[in-house]
Design an enzyme around this catalytic site. Structure first.
Site, PDB file in Angstrom:
ATOM      1  N   SER A 118      -6.793   5.850   3.664  1.00 26.88           N
ATOM      2  CA  SER A 118      -6.842   4.969   2.489  1.00 26.88           C
ATOM      3  C   SER A 118      -7.241   3.557   2.917  1.00 26.88           C
ATOM      4  O   SER A 118      -8.032   2.890   2.238  1.00 26.88           O
ATOM      5  CB  SER A 118      -5.476   4.908   1.809  1.00 26.88           C
ATOM      6  OG  SER A 118      -5.255   6.025   0.984  1.00 26.88           O
ATOM      7  N   GLY A 136      -2.557   8.358  -4.275  1.00 27.87           N
ATOM      8  CA  GLY A 136      -1.878   9.566  -4.746  1.00 27.87           C
ATOM      9  C   GLY A 136      -0.631   9.898  -3.952  1.00 27.87           C
ATOM     10  O   GLY A 136      -0.356   9.325  -2.890  1.00 27.87           O
ATOM     11  N   ASP A 137       0.135  10.805  -4.487  1.00 24.99           N
ATOM     12  CA  ASP A 137       1.288  11.417  -3.818  1.00 24.99           C
ATOM     13  C   ASP A 137       1.566  12.673  -4.649  1.00 24.99           C
ATOM     14  O   ASP A 137       0.652  13.168  -5.337  1.00 24.99           O
ATOM     15  CB  ASP A 137       2.494  10.456  -3.783  1.00 24.99           C
ATOM     16  CG  ASP A 137       3.605  10.924  -2.838  1.00 24.99           C
ATOM     17  OD1 ASP A 137       3.500  10.707  -1.627  1.00 24.99           O
ATOM     18  OD2 ASP A 137       4.584  11.546  -3.316  1.00 24.99           O
ATOM     19  N   LYS A 154       0.862  -1.187   0.000  1.00 27.91           N
ATOM     20  CA  LYS A 154       0.000   0.000   0.000  1.00 27.91           C
ATOM     21  C   LYS A 154       0.888   1.223   0.000  1.00 27.91           C
ATOM     22  O   LYS A 154       1.827   1.331   0.796  1.00 27.91           O
ATOM     23  CB  LYS A 154      -0.875   0.001   1.270  1.00 27.91           C
ATOM     24  CG  LYS A 154      -1.811   1.191   1.358  1.00 27.91           C
ATOM     25  CD  LYS A 154      -3.068   0.977   0.551  1.00 27.91           C
ATOM     26  CE  LYS A 154      -3.841   2.240   0.261  1.00 27.91           C
ATOM     27  NZ  LYS A 154      -3.380   2.960  -0.965  1.00 27.91           N
ATOM     28  N   LYS A 207       5.394   1.664  -3.029  1.00 31.60           N
ATOM     29  CA  LYS A 207       5.333   3.012  -3.597  1.00 31.60           C
ATOM     30  C   LYS A 207       5.607   2.906  -5.085  1.00 31.60           C
ATOM     31  O   LYS A 207       6.289   1.977  -5.522  1.00 31.60           O
ATOM     32  CB  LYS A 207       6.408   3.906  -2.956  1.00 31.60           C
ATOM     33  CG  LYS A 207       6.150   5.382  -3.118  1.00 31.60           C
ATOM     34  CD  LYS A 207       5.218   5.893  -2.031  1.00 31.60           C
ATOM     35  CE  LYS A 207       4.843   7.336  -2.227  1.00 31.60           C
ATOM     36  NZ  LYS A 207       4.134   7.843  -1.038  1.00 31.60           N
TER      37      LYS A 207
HETATM   38  P1  NDP Z   1       0.965  17.764  -4.258  1.00 39.34           P
HETATM   39  O1  NDP Z   1       1.439  17.382  -5.603  1.00 39.34           O
HETATM   40  O2  NDP Z   1      -0.484  17.983  -4.032  1.00 39.34           O
HETATM   41  O3  NDP Z   1       1.722  19.065  -3.749  1.00 39.34           O
HETATM   42  C1  NDP Z   1       3.100  19.088  -3.647  1.00 39.34           C
HETATM   43  C2  NDP Z   1       3.534  20.448  -3.171  1.00 39.34           C
HETATM   44  O4  NDP Z   1       4.916  20.416  -2.842  1.00 39.34           O
HETATM   45  C3  NDP Z   1       3.366  21.517  -4.221  1.00 39.34           C
HETATM   46  O5  NDP Z   1       3.140  22.742  -3.625  1.00 39.34           O
HETATM   47  C4  NDP Z   1       4.734  21.470  -4.920  1.00 39.34           C
HETATM   48  O6  NDP Z   1       5.063  22.658  -5.607  1.00 39.34           O
HETATM   49  C5  NDP Z   1       5.653  21.254  -3.735  1.00 39.34           C
HETATM   50  N1  NDP Z   1       6.854  20.557  -4.211  1.00 39.34           N
HETATM   51  C6  NDP Z   1       6.907  19.345  -4.793  1.00 39.34           C
HETATM   52  N2  NDP Z   1       8.166  19.020  -5.140  1.00 39.34           N
HETATM   53  C7  NDP Z   1       8.908  20.067  -4.763  1.00 39.34           C
HETATM   54  C8  NDP Z   1      10.284  20.339  -4.837  1.00 39.34           C
HETATM   55  N3  NDP Z   1      11.149  19.461  -5.391  1.00 39.34           N
HETATM   56  N4  NDP Z   1      10.712  21.527  -4.313  1.00 39.34           N
HETATM   57  C9  NDP Z   1       9.835  22.401  -3.745  1.00 39.34           C
HETATM   58  N5  NDP Z   1       8.511  22.186  -3.661  1.00 39.34           N
HETATM   59  C10 NDP Z   1       8.060  21.048  -4.152  1.00 39.34           C
HETATM   60  O7  NDP Z   1       1.523  16.626  -3.286  1.00 39.34           O
HETATM   61  P2  NDP Z   1       1.066  16.251  -1.812  1.00 39.34           P
HETATM   62  O8  NDP Z   1       0.588  17.460  -1.089  1.00 39.34           O
HETATM   63  O9  NDP Z   1       0.191  15.067  -1.907  1.00 39.34           O
HETATM   64  O10 NDP Z   1       2.440  15.755  -1.188  1.00 39.34           O
HETATM   65  C11 NDP Z   1       3.303  16.601  -0.452  1.00 39.34           C
HETATM   66  C12 NDP Z   1       4.219  15.764   0.411  1.00 39.34           C
HETATM   67  O11 NDP Z   1       3.429  14.998   1.323  1.00 39.34           O
HETATM   68  C13 NDP Z   1       5.079  14.738  -0.326  1.00 39.34           C
HETATM   69  O12 NDP Z   1       6.303  14.590   0.338  1.00 39.34           O
HETATM   70  C14 NDP Z   1       4.282  13.455  -0.194  1.00 39.34           C
HETATM   71  O13 NDP Z   1       5.105  12.325  -0.321  1.00 39.34           O
HETATM   72  C15 NDP Z   1       3.752  13.618   1.217  1.00 39.34           C
HETATM   73  N6  NDP Z   1       2.574  12.835   1.565  1.00 39.34           N
HETATM   74  C16 NDP Z   1       1.436  12.911   0.846  1.00 39.34           C
HETATM   75  C17 NDP Z   1       0.326  12.193   1.239  1.00 39.34           C
HETATM   76  C18 NDP Z   1      -0.978  12.309   0.533  1.00 39.34           C
HETATM   77  O14 NDP Z   1      -1.954  11.714   1.017  1.00 39.34           O
HETATM   78  N7  NDP Z   1      -1.077  13.036  -0.554  1.00 39.34           N
HETATM   79  C19 NDP Z   1       0.360  11.307   2.405  1.00 39.34           C
HETATM   80  C20 NDP Z   1       1.605  11.364   3.139  1.00 39.34           C
HETATM   81  C21 NDP Z   1       2.658  12.093   2.711  1.00 39.34           C
HETATM   82  P3  NDP Z   1       4.965  22.682  -7.206  1.00 39.34           P
HETATM   83  O15 NDP Z   1       3.503  22.709  -7.505  1.00 39.34           O
HETATM   84  O16 NDP Z   1       5.673  23.903  -7.597  1.00 39.34           O
HETATM   85  O17 NDP Z   1       5.641  21.441  -7.694  1.00 39.34           O
HETATM   86  O1  2IT Z   2       3.119   8.888   1.538  1.00 30.62           O
HETATM   87  C1  2IT Z   2       1.964   8.461   1.730  1.00 30.62           C
HETATM   88  O2  2IT Z   2       1.644   7.892   2.771  1.00 30.62           O
HETATM   89  C2  2IT Z   2       0.980   8.665   0.667  1.00 30.62           C
HETATM   90  N1  2IT Z   2       1.289   9.263  -0.350  1.00 30.62           N
HETATM   91  C3  2IT Z   2      -0.406   8.101   0.818  1.00 30.62           C
HETATM   92  C4  2IT Z   2      -0.430   6.651   0.458  1.00 30.62           C
HETATM   93  C5  2IT Z   2      -1.790   6.016   0.409  1.00 30.62           C
HETATM   94  O3  2IT Z   2      -1.805   4.835   0.045  1.00 30.62           O
HETATM   95  O4  2IT Z   2      -2.797   6.634   0.733  1.00 30.62           O
END
Ligand code: NDP
Ligand code: 2IT
Length: 448
Positions: free
Chosen positions: A380, A168-169, A93, A129
Site C-alpha cells: 500500500s 481494505g481489510d 495508514k 484503522k
Molecule cells: P477477507 O474479508 O477477504 O476474508 C476474510 C476471511 O476470514 C474469510 O474467509 C472469512 O470467512 C474469514 N473470517 C472472517 N471473520 C471470521 C470469523 N469471525 N470467524 C471465522 N472466519 C472468519 O479478509 P482478508 O483476507 O483481507 O483478511 C483476513 C485477515 O488478514 C484479517 O485478520 C485481516 O485483518 C488480516 N490482514 C489483511 C490484510 C489485507 O491486505 N487484506 C493485510 C494484513 C492483515 P467468511 O467469509 O465466512 O466471513
Molecule cells: O492489517 C493490515 O495491515 C491491512 N489490512 C492492510 C492495511 C493497508 O493499509 O494496506
C-alpha cells in the site's frame, strides 16, 4: 500477565481501566508492553518522558453514524469508526474492516498493532484503522454502494493523501474501495492517493491484491531458510479463504508446498491432493459463495462444519489468515502434537496468548502478525509512492520490492530479539524493532 517494571504495569492498569470492555485492545497492548520491558530498562526515558503512555492512547478517535437505504426501501443505521492512532513516522495508514463484530475495541487493537507493523516495513507510514459493523455478506452491490457512499460522506472530512490513507481489510476489497474512492473524489473534487488497494484503472498498484499472502510466504520462507529448511514438499493448512488466504495459498503452492485446507466462518475444506485454487477464486472472488461449494468442483474433498477443527489437520506449516484469536491454546497444542514446524500469522492477532506460548515453548518457528502480514500495508505504501510520482511500476518491480521488504523485516526482527537477549523470539523482536523507530521520533517531538 504481570509486568516486572512497575511503571509499565501502571500504564497497563490504566489502559484496562480507561478502555473497559475492550479485551482485544488490552491483549494487543499487553503483548507489546511485555516485549518492551528490556527496552525501557536500557532506555528509561521512554517511560520518564511519557512516550509509552502517549503510545497507548490514540491521537484521535472518530465515531459516526452511517445511515443508508436498503433495496426494500428501509433505512438502516450502522456505526463507522476511524482510529487515528499514531502519526509519529507518517500519515495514519491502515485498513477498513466491515464485519458485524466490529466495535471500538476491535478497531483500537488493529490500529495499535498497525503502528508497529507499519514501522517494520521501513516506509514512512503511521498507524490507523477503521471500519463498521456493517455486514457486506448477502447485500446487493447497490446496497454496498449506498453504504460505502454514506460511510465516505463522513469519513472524507478526516482523511487525505498526506493525512490518513485507508485501505481494505475483512469485508473490504476492490468493490468497496471503488465505491469509497468514487465518493471521496466526488465530494472533495480531488484525485489523490487517498485510499490504497484501488483498481488498476484508477491508480491501484500491481501486486497489491497478492501482497499480503505473498509477503506472508516470503517471510515464512526466509524464516525456514534460516533453519536450513524451505516450503518444498511441505503440507500447509491455511485458515480463511479471503484475500490473504487465497494469495498465501497461491505462493505457498508455487514454492513447492501442498496446501490441503482452507476455511470460512462456516466450516473448512480438506483436500489432501492439494487445493484447486482456480475453483476457490471462482467461488470466493467471483461468486461470493461459501467455501463448501468447493465440493462441486472437487467431490473427493471433504467439508466439515465449524472453523476451529481445521487445526486438527496434521501439517508442517500453519498459516492462520482469517481473524483474531482463531487459534486457541488447545488448537495450538493439537498442531504441536501433530508435528507443526512453523506458524506464520496472515491475520491480525490470530493466536491467543496461550497459543503463542504453546508454539514458542515447543520450539515451533513463529512469525507474528506484525511482521508476517506487513506485506499488504508495505505494498500500500508503494501504491502511495506511485500515486505521488504519478507513475506505475510493473508487477515484477513491486513484487521484488515486496520480497526485499519482507526479508528485511525478518532480519530486523530477529536482530532486535537477539540484541535484547531473546534470540529466536520474533514476537519480542518485531515489537521492539517496530517500536524503536516510533519511540525515537516521539522523543524528538517532545510532549505532543
Ligand atoms: P477477507 O474479508 O477477504 O476474508 C476474510 C476471511 O476470514 C474469510 O474467509 C472469512 O470467512 C474469514 N473470517 C472472517 N471473520 C471470521 C470469523 N469471525 N470467524 C471465522 N472466519 C472468519 O479478509 P482478508 O483476507 O483481507 O483478511 C483476513 C485477515 O488478514 C484479517 O485478520 C485481516 O485483518 C488480516 N490482514 C489483511 C490484510 C489485507 O491486505 N487484506 C493485510 C494484513 C492483515 P467468511 O467469509 O465466512 O466471513
Ligand atoms: O492489517 C493490515 O495491515 C491491512 N489490512 C492492510 C492495511 C493497508 O493499509 O494496506
Amino acid at each position: 500477565m504481570t509486568l516486572h517494571n512497575p511503571a509499565l504495569q501502571a500504564i497497563m492498569d490504566k489502559v484496562i481501566a480507561r478502555n473497559p470492555g475492550e479485551p482485544e485492545f488490552h491483549q494487543a497492548v499487553s503483548e507489546v508492553l511485555t516485549s518492551l520491558e528490556p527496552v525501557v530498562e536500557r532506555r528509561p526515558e521512554f517511560i520518564t518522558r511519557g512516550v509509552i503512555e502517549e503510545l497507548v492512547e490514540p491521537e484521535r478517535i472518530i465515531k459516526f453514524r452511517v445511515p443508508w437505504v436498503d433495496d426494500a426501501g428501509n433505512v438502516q443505521v450502522n456505526r463507522g469508526f476511524r482510529v487515528q492512532f499514531n502519526s509519529a513516522i507518517g500519515p495514519y495508514k491502515g485498513g477498513l474492516r466491515f464485519h458485524p463484530s466490529v466495535y471500538e475495541g476491535i478497531i483500537k487493537f488493529l490500529g495499535f498493532e498497525q503502528i508497529f507493523k507499519n514501522s517494520l516495513t521501513g516506509l514512512p507510514i503511521g498507524g490507523g484503522k477503521g471500519g463498521s459493523d456493517f455486514d457486506p455478506k448477502g447485500k446487493s452491490d447497490a446496497e454496498v454502494m449506498r453504504f460505502c457512499q454514506s460511510f465516505m460522506t463522513e469519513l472524507c472530512r478526516h482523511i487525505g493523501a498526506d493525512v490518513d490513507v485507508p485501505a481494505g481489510d475483512i469485508g473490504v476489497g476492490a468493490r468497496e474501495i471503488g465505491y469509497l474512492f468514487g465518493q471521496y473524489k466526488r465530494i472533495r473534487n480531488e484525485y489523490t492517493g487517498v485510499l490504497t488497494g484501488k483498481g488498476l484503472t484508477y491508480g491501484g498498484s500491481l501486486a497489491r491484491k497478492e501482497a499480503t499472502g505473498y509477503g506472508l510466504c516470503y517471510i515464512s520462507d526466509e524464516m525456514l531458510r534460516d533453519q536450513g529448511d524451505s516450503f518444498e514438499g511441505k503440507t500447509v493448512v491455511i485458515s480463511g479463504s479471503g484475500n490473504v488466504a487465497i494469495y498465501a495459498c497461491e505462493k505457498a503452492t508455487s514454492l513447492g508446498a501442498t496446501v490441503v485446507a482452507l476455511s470460512d466462518s462456516n466450516g473448512y475444506i480438506y483436500d489432501p491432493k492439494g487445493i484447486d485454487l482456480a475453483a476457490v477464486k471462482k467461488i470466493k472472488e467471483v461468486e461470493r459463495k461459501r467455501i463448501k461449494e468447493y465440493l462441486v468442483y472437487r467431490p473427493d474433498a471433504t467439508y466439515t462444519e465449524g472453523c476451529s477443527g481445521i487445526w486438527s489437520i496434521p501439517c508442517d506449516i500453519a498459516l492462520p489468515c482469517a481473524t483474531q484469536n482463531e487459534i486457541s491454546e488447545e488448537s495450538a497444542k493439537l498442531l504441536v502434537s501433530n508435528g507443526v514446524k512453523a506458524v506464520a500469522e496472515g491475520a491480525n492477532m490470530p493466536s491467543t496468548p496461550g497459543a503463542i506460548q504453546a508454539f514458542q515453548s515447543a520450539g515451533v518457528l513463529f512469525g507474528p502478525a506484525k511482521a508476517a502480514n506487513a506485506g499488504g500495508v508495505a505494498t500500500s505504501a508503494l501504491e502511495m509512492s506511485q500515486n505521488s510520482m504519478r507513475l506505475s511500476w510493473t508487477f515484477e518491480e513491486v513484487d521484488e520490492k515486496l520480497h526485499g521488504i519482507m526479508r528485511n523485516i525478518y532480519h530486523n526482527a530477529a536482530k532486535a530479539a537477539s540484541d535484547y537477549g531473546m534470540a529466536g523470539n520474533l514476537v519480542a523482536g518485531a515489537n521492539i524493532a517496530g517500536f524503536l523507530k516510533v519511540g525515537e521520533s516521539m522523543l524528538a517531538y517532545g510532549v505532543c
